[in-house]
Scaffold this motif. Structure first.
Motif, PDB file in Angstrom:
ATOM      1  N   LEU A 147       0.819  -1.216   0.000  1.00  0.00           N
ATOM      2  CA  LEU A 147       0.000   0.000   0.000  1.00  0.00           C
ATOM      3  C   LEU A 147       0.853   1.265   0.000  1.00  0.00           C
ATOM      4  N   TYR A 148       1.754   1.373   0.954  1.00  0.00           N
ATOM      5  CA  TYR A 148       2.611   2.561   1.067  1.00  0.00           C
ATOM      6  C   TYR A 148       3.697   2.261   2.092  1.00  0.00           C
ATOM      7  N   TYR A 149       4.539   3.247   2.332  1.00  0.00           N
ATOM      8  CA  TYR A 149       5.594   3.158   3.341  1.00  0.00           C
ATOM      9  C   TYR A 149       5.301   4.218   4.412  1.00  0.00           C
ATOM     10  N   ARG A 150       5.368   3.825   5.657  1.00  0.00           N
ATOM     11  CA  ARG A 150       5.071   4.756   6.742  1.00  0.00           C
ATOM     12  C   ARG A 150       6.343   5.147   7.486  1.00  0.00           C
ATOM     13  N   ASN A 151       6.244   6.260   8.194  1.00  0.00           N
ATOM     14  CA  ASN A 151       7.374   6.759   8.975  1.00  0.00           C
ATOM     15  C   ASN A 151       7.689   5.784  10.100  1.00  0.00           C
ATOM     16  N   PRO A 152       8.944   5.429  10.298  1.00  0.00           N
ATOM     17  CA  PRO A 152       9.280   4.441  11.338  1.00  0.00           C
ATOM     18  C   PRO A 152       9.076   4.969  12.756  1.00  0.00           C
ATOM     19  N   MET A 153       9.017   6.307  12.921  1.00  0.00           N
ATOM     20  CA  MET A 153       8.843   6.885  14.258  1.00  0.00           C
ATOM     21  C   MET A 153       7.373   7.180  14.562  1.00  0.00           C
ATOM     22  N   GLY A 154       6.461   6.795  13.685  1.00  0.00           N
ATOM     23  CA  GLY A 154       5.053   7.007  13.941  1.00  0.00           C
ATOM     24  C   GLY A 154       4.547   8.383  13.579  1.00  0.00           C
ATOM     25  N   PRO A 167       9.957   3.761  -1.372  1.00  0.00           N
ATOM     26  CA  PRO A 167      10.867   3.641  -0.218  1.00  0.00           C
ATOM     27  C   PRO A 167      11.707   4.914  -0.061  1.00  0.00           C
ATOM     28  N   LYS A 168      11.932   5.306   1.189  1.00  0.00           N
ATOM     29  CA  LYS A 168      12.791   6.448   1.479  1.00  0.00           C
ATOM     30  C   LYS A 168      13.235   6.372   2.921  1.00  0.00           C
ATOM     31  N   LYS A 169      14.036   7.341   3.341  1.00  0.00           N
ATOM     32  CA  LYS A 169      14.571   7.379   4.688  1.00  0.00           C
ATOM     33  C   LYS A 169      14.092   8.646   5.389  1.00  0.00           C
ATOM     34  N   ASP A 189      14.935   3.623   7.576  1.00  0.00           N
ATOM     35  CA  ASP A 189      14.102   3.267   6.430  1.00  0.00           C
ATOM     36  C   ASP A 189      12.628   3.305   6.799  1.00  0.00           C
ATOM     37  N   TYR A 190      11.810   3.766   5.860  1.00  0.00           N
ATOM     38  CA  TYR A 190      10.364   3.745   6.045  1.00  0.00           C
ATOM     39  C   TYR A 190       9.869   2.303   6.028  1.00  0.00           C
ATOM     40  N   VAL A 191       8.854   2.000   6.824  1.00  0.00           N
ATOM     41  CA  VAL A 191       8.353   0.634   7.001  1.00  0.00           C
ATOM     42  C   VAL A 191       7.256   0.367   5.974  1.00  0.00           C
ATOM     43  N   PRO A 192       7.322  -0.722   5.205  1.00  0.00           N
ATOM     44  CA  PRO A 192       6.268  -1.021   4.222  1.00  0.00           C
ATOM     45  C   PRO A 192       4.991  -1.493   4.921  1.00  0.00           C
ATOM     46  N   VAL A 193       3.874  -1.115   4.364  1.00  0.00           N
ATOM     47  CA  VAL A 193       2.563  -1.513   4.884  1.00  0.00           C
ATOM     48  C   VAL A 193       1.821  -2.210   3.743  1.00  0.00           C
ATOM     49  N   TYR A 194       1.404  -3.438   3.993  1.00  0.00           N
ATOM     50  CA  TYR A 194       0.730  -4.232   2.979  1.00  0.00           C
ATOM     51  C   TYR A 194      -0.771  -4.282   3.240  1.00  0.00           C
ATOM     52  N   GLU A 195      -1.500  -4.578   2.222  1.00  0.00           N
ATOM     53  CA  GLU A 195      -2.948  -4.665   2.315  1.00  0.00           C
ATOM     54  C   GLU A 195      -3.338  -5.824   3.223  1.00  0.00           C
ATOM     55  N   GLY A 196      -4.268  -5.538   4.167  1.00  0.00           N
ATOM     56  CA  GLY A 196      -4.705  -6.571   5.089  1.00  0.00           C
ATOM     57  C   GLY A 196      -3.773  -6.786   6.247  1.00  0.00           C
ATOM     58  N   GLU A 197      -2.715  -6.032   6.340  1.00  0.00           N
ATOM     59  CA  GLU A 197      -1.748  -6.193   7.420  1.00  0.00           C
ATOM     60  C   GLU A 197      -2.146  -5.318   8.589  1.00  0.00           C
ATOM     61  N   ALA A 198      -2.175  -5.824   9.784  1.00  0.00           N
ATOM     62  CA  ALA A 198      -2.539  -5.047  10.974  1.00  0.00           C
ATOM     63  C   ALA A 198      -1.444  -4.035  11.240  1.00  0.00           C
ATOM     64  N   GLU A 232       0.054   1.762  13.909  1.00  0.00           N
ATOM     65  CA  GLU A 232       0.410   3.171  13.806  1.00  0.00           C
ATOM     66  C   GLU A 232      -0.777   3.946  13.269  1.00  0.00           C
ATOM     67  N   PRO A 233      -1.395   4.872  14.072  1.00  0.00           N
ATOM     68  CA  PRO A 233      -2.545   5.647  13.583  1.00  0.00           C
ATOM     69  C   PRO A 233      -2.217   6.501  12.374  1.00  0.00           C
ATOM     70  N   ALA A 234      -0.969   6.997  12.294  1.00  0.00           N
ATOM     71  CA  ALA A 234      -0.605   7.861  11.174  1.00  0.00           C
ATOM     72  C   ALA A 234      -0.603   7.081   9.871  1.00  0.00           C
ATOM     73  N   ALA A 235      -0.195   5.770   9.956  1.00  0.00           N
ATOM     74  CA  ALA A 235      -0.133   4.987   8.738  1.00  0.00           C
ATOM     75  C   ALA A 235      -1.516   4.532   8.293  1.00  0.00           C
ATOM     76  N   ALA A 236      -2.374   4.212   9.238  1.00  0.00           N
ATOM     77  CA  ALA A 236      -3.704   3.720   8.902  1.00  0.00           C
ATOM     78  C   ALA A 236      -4.711   4.837   8.713  1.00  0.00           C
ATOM     79  N   ASN A 237      -4.296   6.093   8.949  1.00  0.00           N
ATOM     80  CA  ASN A 237      -5.193   7.254   8.833  1.00  0.00           C
ATOM     81  C   ASN A 237      -6.420   7.106   9.724  1.00  0.00           C
TER      82      ASN A 237
END
Length: 287
Positions: A53-60, A68-70, A76-85, A88-93
């Motif tokens: 889906l996207y990459y989220r900030n590792p610090m929340g 991908p970026k830093k 490194d930014y953490v990958p978030v996949y579809e259906g993955e719990a 992080e509220p910022a990543a899940a909006n």
């Protein structure tokens, strides 16, 4: 016959041994076991089903990236996949609260219904006197307290009610001066204009001094009518209310400007409340 059968059996054993040796010398990779092949196919199928889906900030932090970026710290930014719990509220909006936190916060739920949304603001407050309705009784001359008509703090009084009586040599002198000047005006009404004008000015200045000392018009009229000065002067309440402060004591001496009484009209008071900053928008006039 027996010799031929023995030769046949020996040849079969030799062929079996040779075939086993040949199979043992073949590479293991060319003959994968059926169970391993099935497991590999299953893992590859799961990997193919996962959708990035996207990459989220590792610090929340509320920051996501499609590539991908830093972060500024080099993480490194953490990958978030579809259906993955994702916790992080910022990543899940969205805001996700665990059951333990919900219980600790005291969150309550109820069935949705159509109604007016309002909020009660509770605040600690105190009742104070309206400063615009508070009056101080302070004589503007030196004197002595002769008698108290109201001698208790908190006693209700009516407008015009006597509070205390005072004696002042300056006040007695001013009264005599006014009565003499008033009598002189009457005596010189047939005299020359210059003498009558001088006596009239003296009477007006004496009258102005009495008014500046807050002597009421009723007392001035009584003085002009009787022509005799009074030894004491009565101070009356300027408003209906309650005596909130009393410093006068019978027989005490007071100086000009000393506050002897304070009367407050309590028909309208102030409520001073301490409201939290987040509730200020809820406070309105008449609410």
């Amino acid at each position: 016959m027996k010799t031929g059968a023995g030769i046949a059996i020996g040849l079969a054993v030799a062929l079996a041994a040779g075939g086993g040796y040949w199979l043992g010398q073949r590479p293991a990779a060319s003959h994968p076991e059926p169970s391993v092949a099935v497991a590999t196919t299953s893992v590859e199928g799961m990997k193919k089903e996962r959708k990035l889906l996207y990459y989220r900030n590792p610090m929340g932090l509320p920051d996501t990236s499609p590539t991908p970026k830093k972060d500024p710290m080099g993480m490194d930014y953490v990958p978030v996949y579809e259906g993955e719990a994702d916790d992080e509220p910022a990543a899940a909006n969205s805001i996700r609260i665990s059951t333990d936190k919900v219980q600790k916060l005291g969150v309550r739920t109820e069935a949705a219904e159509l109604r007016a949304l309002d909020k009660q603001v509770r605040a600690a407050g105190r009742i104070e006197i309206d400063e615009r309705r508070s009056f101080a009784i302070s004589p503007k001359f030196e004197g002595y307290v002769e008698r108290l008509h109201v001698n208790v703090t908190g006693q209700p009084v009516a407008k015009g009610q006597p509070l205390f009586e005072v004696y002042s040599p300056e006040l007695v002198s001013a009264q005599r001066e006014y009565t003499i000047a008033a009598q002189g005006v009457d005596a010189l009404k047939d005299a020359g204009s210059e003498a009558r004008s001088g006596m009239q000015q003296l009477a007006e200045s004496s009258l102005l001094r009495l008014r500046n000392w807050d002597i009421s018009e009723e007392q001035i009229r009584a003085l002009a009518k009787s022509g005799a000065s009074k030894r004491t002067l009565t101070f009356r309440s300027p408003v209906s209310g309650v005596v909130t402060e009393k410093k006068a004591l019978q027989g005490m001496r007071f100086m000009p400007g000393d506050t002897l009484y304070q009367v407050a009209d309590l028909s309208s008071v102030w409520v001073v409340a301490d409201v939290f900053e987040q509730d200020i928008a809820q406070v309105r006039t008449g609410a």
